[in-house]
Design an enzyme around this catalytic site. Structure first.
Site, PDB file in Angstrom:
ATOM      1  N   TYR A 189       0.841  -1.216   0.000  1.00 25.49           N
ATOM      2  CA  TYR A 189       0.000   0.000   0.000  1.00 25.49           C
ATOM      3  C   TYR A 189       0.872   1.260   0.000  1.00 25.49           C
ATOM      4  O   TYR A 189       0.613   2.215  -0.738  1.00 25.49           O
ATOM      5  CB  TYR A 189      -0.930  -0.021   1.228  1.00 25.49           C
ATOM      6  CG  TYR A 189      -1.588   1.303   1.504  1.00 25.49           C
ATOM      7  CD1 TYR A 189      -2.535   1.821   0.627  1.00 25.49           C
ATOM      8  CD2 TYR A 189      -1.250   2.057   2.630  1.00 25.49           C
ATOM      9  CE1 TYR A 189      -3.128   3.052   0.860  1.00 25.49           C
ATOM     10  CE2 TYR A 189      -1.839   3.285   2.874  1.00 25.49           C
ATOM     11  CZ  TYR A 189      -2.784   3.782   1.986  1.00 25.49           C
ATOM     12  OH  TYR A 189      -3.354   5.003   2.214  1.00 25.49           O
ATOM     13  N   PRO A 204      -0.368  14.698   3.981  1.00 24.52           N
ATOM     14  CA  PRO A 204      -1.502  13.855   4.372  1.00 24.52           C
ATOM     15  C   PRO A 204      -1.305  12.427   3.863  1.00 24.52           C
ATOM     16  O   PRO A 204      -1.007  12.215   2.685  1.00 24.52           O
ATOM     17  CB  PRO A 204      -2.691  14.518   3.667  1.00 24.52           C
ATOM     18  CG  PRO A 204      -2.094  15.262   2.505  1.00 24.52           C
ATOM     19  CD  PRO A 204      -0.728  15.682   2.943  1.00 24.52           C
ATOM     20  N   ILE A 205      -1.435  11.471   4.757  1.00 26.72           N
ATOM     21  CA  ILE A 205      -1.310  10.056   4.385  1.00 26.72           C
ATOM     22  C   ILE A 205      -2.543   9.331   4.918  1.00 26.72           C
ATOM     23  O   ILE A 205      -2.749   9.260   6.140  1.00 26.72           O
ATOM     24  CB  ILE A 205      -0.030   9.429   4.988  1.00 26.72           C
ATOM     25  CG1 ILE A 205       1.235  10.161   4.522  1.00 26.72           C
ATOM     26  CG2 ILE A 205       0.049   7.930   4.674  1.00 26.72           C
ATOM     27  CD1 ILE A 205       1.665   9.939   3.080  1.00 26.72           C
ATOM     28  N   SER A 227      -5.112  13.632   6.998  1.00 28.00           N
ATOM     29  CA  SER A 227      -5.906  13.147   5.861  1.00 28.00           C
ATOM     30  C   SER A 227      -7.368  12.944   6.238  1.00 28.00           C
ATOM     31  O   SER A 227      -7.684  12.555   7.370  1.00 28.00           O
ATOM     32  CB  SER A 227      -5.321  11.815   5.381  1.00 28.00           C
ATOM     33  OG  SER A 227      -6.209  11.179   4.487  1.00 28.00           O
ATOM     34  N   TYR A 279     -10.770  15.074   0.994  1.00 28.86           N
ATOM     35  CA  TYR A 279     -11.186  14.439  -0.254  1.00 28.86           C
ATOM     36  C   TYR A 279     -12.674  14.732  -0.328  1.00 28.86           C
ATOM     37  O   TYR A 279     -13.457  14.112   0.417  1.00 28.86           O
ATOM     38  CB  TYR A 279     -10.996  12.921  -0.181  1.00 28.86           C
ATOM     39  CG  TYR A 279      -9.591  12.424  -0.429  1.00 28.86           C
ATOM     40  CD1 TYR A 279      -8.849  12.873  -1.510  1.00 28.86           C
ATOM     41  CD2 TYR A 279      -9.029  11.457   0.402  1.00 28.86           C
ATOM     42  CE1 TYR A 279      -7.568  12.382  -1.750  1.00 28.86           C
ATOM     43  CE2 TYR A 279      -7.747  10.957   0.166  1.00 28.86           C
ATOM     44  CZ  TYR A 279      -7.029  11.431  -0.905  1.00 28.86           C
ATOM     45  OH  TYR A 279      -5.775  10.943  -1.143  1.00 28.86           O
ATOM     46  N   THR A 325      -7.739  18.089  -1.885  1.00 28.56           N
ATOM     47  CA  THR A 325      -6.984  17.271  -2.850  1.00 28.56           C
ATOM     48  C   THR A 325      -7.847  17.042  -4.088  1.00 28.56           C
ATOM     49  O   THR A 325      -8.986  16.583  -3.997  1.00 28.56           O
ATOM     50  CB  THR A 325      -6.563  15.937  -2.208  1.00 28.56           C
ATOM     51  OG1 THR A 325      -5.701  16.234  -1.112  1.00 28.56           O
ATOM     52  CG2 THR A 325      -5.814  15.061  -3.201  1.00 28.56           C
ATOM     53  N   LYS A 341      -4.570  21.025  -3.623  1.00 26.82           N
ATOM     54  CA  LYS A 341      -3.475  20.044  -3.717  1.00 26.82           C
ATOM     55  C   LYS A 341      -3.605  19.239  -5.008  1.00 26.82           C
ATOM     56  O   LYS A 341      -4.686  18.759  -5.354  1.00 26.82           O
ATOM     57  CB  LYS A 341      -3.509  19.082  -2.524  1.00 26.82           C
ATOM     58  CG  LYS A 341      -2.407  18.009  -2.549  1.00 26.82           C
ATOM     59  CD  LYS A 341      -2.364  17.210  -1.257  1.00 26.82           C
ATOM     60  CE  LYS A 341      -1.170  16.272  -1.174  1.00 26.82           C
ATOM     61  NZ  LYS A 341      -1.358  14.968  -1.758  1.00 26.82           N
ATOM     62  N   HIS A 383       1.023  13.565  -6.164  1.00 29.49           N
ATOM     63  CA  HIS A 383       0.570  12.505  -5.254  1.00 29.49           C
ATOM     64  C   HIS A 383       1.621  11.385  -5.160  1.00 29.49           C
ATOM     65  O   HIS A 383       1.298  10.211  -5.012  1.00 29.49           O
ATOM     66  CB  HIS A 383      -0.760  11.934  -5.756  1.00 29.49           C
ATOM     67  CG  HIS A 383      -1.707  11.507  -4.664  1.00 29.49           C
ATOM     68  ND1 HIS A 383      -2.810  12.227  -4.311  1.00 29.49           N
ATOM     69  CD2 HIS A 383      -1.715  10.407  -3.855  1.00 29.49           C
ATOM     70  CE1 HIS A 383      -3.466  11.596  -3.350  1.00 29.49           C
ATOM     71  NE2 HIS A 383      -2.817  10.494  -3.043  1.00 29.49           N
ATOM     72  N   ARG A 419       1.332   8.213  -7.376  1.00 31.64           N
ATOM     73  CA  ARG A 419       0.355   7.144  -7.101  1.00 31.64           C
ATOM     74  C   ARG A 419      -0.865   7.232  -8.001  1.00 31.64           C
ATOM     75  O   ARG A 419      -1.592   6.269  -8.160  1.00 31.64           O
ATOM     76  CB  ARG A 419      -0.137   7.245  -5.645  1.00 31.64           C
ATOM     77  CG  ARG A 419       0.874   6.840  -4.642  1.00 31.64           C
ATOM     78  CD  ARG A 419       0.456   7.266  -3.249  1.00 31.64           C
ATOM     79  NE  ARG A 419      -0.506   6.403  -2.586  1.00 31.64           N
ATOM     80  CZ  ARG A 419      -0.224   5.238  -2.037  1.00 31.64           C
ATOM     81  NH1 ARG A 419       1.007   4.757  -2.123  1.00 31.64           N
ATOM     82  NH2 ARG A 419      -1.140   4.544  -1.405  1.00 31.64           N
ATOM     83  N   ASP A 467       5.329  18.708  -2.674  1.00 35.26           N
ATOM     84  CA  ASP A 467       5.818  17.374  -2.299  1.00 35.26           C
ATOM     85  C   ASP A 467       5.942  16.501  -3.532  1.00 35.26           C
ATOM     86  O   ASP A 467       5.641  16.932  -4.636  1.00 35.26           O
ATOM     87  CB  ASP A 467       4.921  16.700  -1.231  1.00 35.26           C
ATOM     88  CG  ASP A 467       3.599  16.172  -1.773  1.00 35.26           C
ATOM     89  OD1 ASP A 467       3.488  15.847  -2.969  1.00 35.26           O
ATOM     90  OD2 ASP A 467       2.650  16.068  -0.968  1.00 35.26           O
ATOM     91  N   GLY A 475       8.614  13.023  -3.998  1.00 41.18           N
ATOM     92  CA  GLY A 475       9.986  12.634  -4.287  1.00 41.18           C
ATOM     93  C   GLY A 475      11.015  13.170  -3.305  1.00 41.18           C
ATOM     94  O   GLY A 475      12.211  12.871  -3.434  1.00 41.18           O
TER      95      GLY A 475
HETATM   96  C1  FNR Z   1      -0.638   9.486   0.067  1.00 41.70           C
HETATM   97  N1  FNR Z   1      -1.024  10.765  -0.352  1.00 41.70           N
HETATM   98  C2  FNR Z   1      -2.229  11.297   0.065  1.00 41.70           C
HETATM   99  N2  FNR Z   1      -2.574  12.560  -0.312  1.00 41.70           N
HETATM  100  C3  FNR Z   1      -3.735  13.104   0.123  1.00 41.70           C
HETATM  101  O1  FNR Z   1      -4.027  14.259  -0.227  1.00 41.70           O
HETATM  102  N3  FNR Z   1      -4.551  12.401   0.969  1.00 41.70           N
HETATM  103  C4  FNR Z   1      -4.278  11.141   1.367  1.00 41.70           C
HETATM  104  O2  FNR Z   1      -5.033  10.535   2.123  1.00 41.70           O
HETATM  105  C5  FNR Z   1      -3.082  10.543   0.879  1.00 41.70           C
HETATM  106  N4  FNR Z   1      -2.758   9.257   1.217  1.00 41.70           N
HETATM  107  C6  FNR Z   1      -1.528   8.722   0.863  1.00 41.70           C
HETATM  108  C7  FNR Z   1      -1.168   7.457   1.294  1.00 41.70           C
HETATM  109  C8  FNR Z   1       0.109   6.955   0.991  1.00 41.70           C
HETATM  110  C9  FNR Z   1       0.508   5.594   1.499  1.00 41.70           C
HETATM  111  C10 FNR Z   1       1.009   7.727   0.242  1.00 41.70           C
HETATM  112  C11 FNR Z   1       2.406   7.224  -0.050  1.00 41.70           C
HETATM  113  C12 FNR Z   1       0.635   8.977  -0.216  1.00 41.70           C
HETATM  114  C13 FNR Z   1      -0.081  11.600  -1.115  1.00 41.70           C
HETATM  115  C14 FNR Z   1       0.844  12.368  -0.169  1.00 41.70           C
HETATM  116  O3  FNR Z   1       0.153  13.363   0.516  1.00 41.70           O
HETATM  117  C15 FNR Z   1       2.007  13.005  -0.941  1.00 41.70           C
HETATM  118  O4  FNR Z   1       1.487  13.778  -1.995  1.00 41.70           O
HETATM  119  C16 FNR Z   1       2.979  11.950  -1.459  1.00 41.70           C
HETATM  120  O5  FNR Z   1       3.262  11.006  -0.459  1.00 41.70           O
HETATM  121  C17 FNR Z   1       4.290  12.566  -1.945  1.00 41.70           C
HETATM  122  O6  FNR Z   1       5.092  11.604  -2.565  1.00 41.70           O
HETATM  123  P1  FNR Z   1       6.346  10.893  -1.837  1.00 41.70           P
HETATM  124  O7  FNR Z   1       7.384  11.956  -1.638  1.00 41.70           O
HETATM  125  O8  FNR Z   1       5.836  10.345  -0.556  1.00 41.70           O
HETATM  126  O9  FNR Z   1       6.772   9.821  -2.772  1.00 41.70           O
END
Ligand code: FNR
Length: 380
Positions: A37, A90-91, A121, A145, A171, A252, A276, A279, A307, A309
């Site tokens: 995930y 946010p994750i 998130s 969201y 987002t 976002k 994102h 993803r 964000d 990378g």
């Molecule tokens: C995310 N991201 C994300 N963004 C958002 O707006 N709401 C969310 O709930 C999530 N959930 C989420 C889950 C996971 C597992 C990942 C890895 C990413 C995107 C996140 O906020 C961000 O844009 C990216 O993680 C940036 O990329 P890197 O640097 O983590 O690769």
């Protein structure tokens, strides 16, 4: 210095100082379905890799004898003074990445200990009110969201404002989920059933639509959530979002300068340049490559969050040199959470900040303004 001095006392650091080693440790700590995930990106994950590789294509040119003995990396975001231009992205479903499933709260406590703001998130596994309470005085932003039920959207927004979040991050790029083969080939998420819905199951509007006890029937809850999740926000939606809240609104998922200009014209308070983490859409430009045009279009009138990378303090400095107002750590802090919980995230944030600060010192940039003016050079 702390690490070296401890080493002289024979104390080894508990956590790695770099994101790559932390990621390897996280891969040992996490169950395979959780690892999938976190790791998964769209398509063959080419954009995700390119996000990371893009940073090596730019280099800082050091200046000597510039008096960078003391650095000031403080910045102002939505009227809030931040000690550091770093934030926690946010994750969603962050809880599954921690031992006790309360990863959102652990992260909020790490944010509070370091003063690094957290973007919570919509899909947090702890209710937003509990996250806000852990954050205390440290700023938190609520990421929305937008669901396709407007009353529910407004309810979530107003709860965030009441809970004390300082900005609303909407987002835009995830109203449908990207094509992620790593996840699609596993599709083994039984544990997700009851976990990703904390903000929904605590919401009066959601509960009244559900009409039964979320704990009694987690699959029915998940089905209702899936049916309301995902609304393709359009520019005209900014009207009712603005009416629902007095919080600053940040968009976002912005990459195109015309979208920035449109956002500015419509009175949006900030843009968040991100793909994102690769993803959602494969085949896109690395996020870093889109940043200069976004910054130019923002024209110093609205802040630019960035964000996708970012894997080190030096990546952070490069994005700041390109003009980002603040930079987000995403997967790296998720890995740190998996390895060391709250302490792991604190260690990760302190490591990023220490590396960024050292780089500014060695390269002779005492302030962000001086760093920006110097710019970056493309590696030939
Ligand atoms: C995310 N991201 C994300 N963004 C958002 O707006 N709401 C969310 O709930 C999530 N959930 C989420 C889950 C996971 C597992 C990942 C890895 C990413 C995107 C996140 O906020 C961000 O844009 C990216 O993680 C940036 O990329 P890197 O640097 O983590 O690769």
């Amino acid at each position: 210095l702390e690490i070296y001095l401890n080493g002289m006392r024979g104390l080894q650091p508990r956590y790695p100082a770099d994101a790559a080693t932390m990621e390897r440790r996280a891969a040992e700590a996490l169950p395979p379905w959780v690892l999938s995930y976190v790791k998964s990106g769209a398509g063959d994950e080419g954009t995700q890799r390119a996000n990371v590789e893009a940073f090596a294509k730019w280099g800082l040119v050091p200046r000597m004898m510039e008096g960078a003995y003391e650095r000031d990396l403080s910045t102002t975001l939505f009227g809030i003074e931040l000690e550091h231009p770093l934030f926690l992205c946010p994750i969603g479903v962050l809880g599954i990445c921690s031992q006790d499933f309360h990863g959102d709260l652990a992260t909020a406590r790490a944010a509070a200990r370091t003063g690094v703001p957290m973007v919570a998130s919509t899909l947090s596994q702890d209710p937003m009110e509990d996250i806000a309470a852990e954050l205390g005085d440290t700023p938190g932003f609520f990421q929305l969201y937008p669901p396709n039920d407007r009353d529910l959207a407004i309810s979530l927004i107003q709860r965030a404002e009441r809970a004390g979040f300082s900005a609303l991050v909407v987002t835009l790029d995830t109203w449908v989920t990207g094509w992620r083969p790593r996840d699609l080939n596993t599709a083994n998420f039984p544990q997700l059933r009851g976990y990703c819905l904390a903000n929904y199951v605590t919401d009066e509007h959601f509960r009244s639509r559900l009409g039964n006890d979320p704990d009694a029937d987690p699959l029915a809850t998940a089905a209702l959530w899936a049916s309301v999740f995902g609304y393709a926000t359009s520019w005209s939606d900014l009207d009712w979002i603005r009416e629902a809240t007095s919080l600053p609104i940040v968009l976002k998922g912005i990459s195109h300068p015309d979208d920035v200009r449109k956002a500015r014209d419509l009175g949006v308070d900030g843009v968040y340049c991100s793909n994102h983490g690769g993803r959602q859409a494969n085949g896109g430009l690395p996020a870093l490559q889109t940043l200069p045009k976004v910054v130019e279009a923002a024209a110093d009138e609205i802040p630019v969050l960035f964000d996708s990378g970012v894997r080190s303090g030096s990546d952070m400095v490069k994005a700041l040199a390109m003009g980002a107002t603040a930079v987000g750590t995403g997967r790296p802090y998720v890995h740190a959470l998996a390895v060391g919980g709250e302490d792991g995230v604190v260690h990760h944030l302190r490591s990023f900040l220490a590396e960024a600060d050292l780089l500014m010192a060695i390269d002779g940039y005492p302030t962000l303004d001086r760093l920006r003016a110097a710019g970056l050079e493309r590696v030939h």
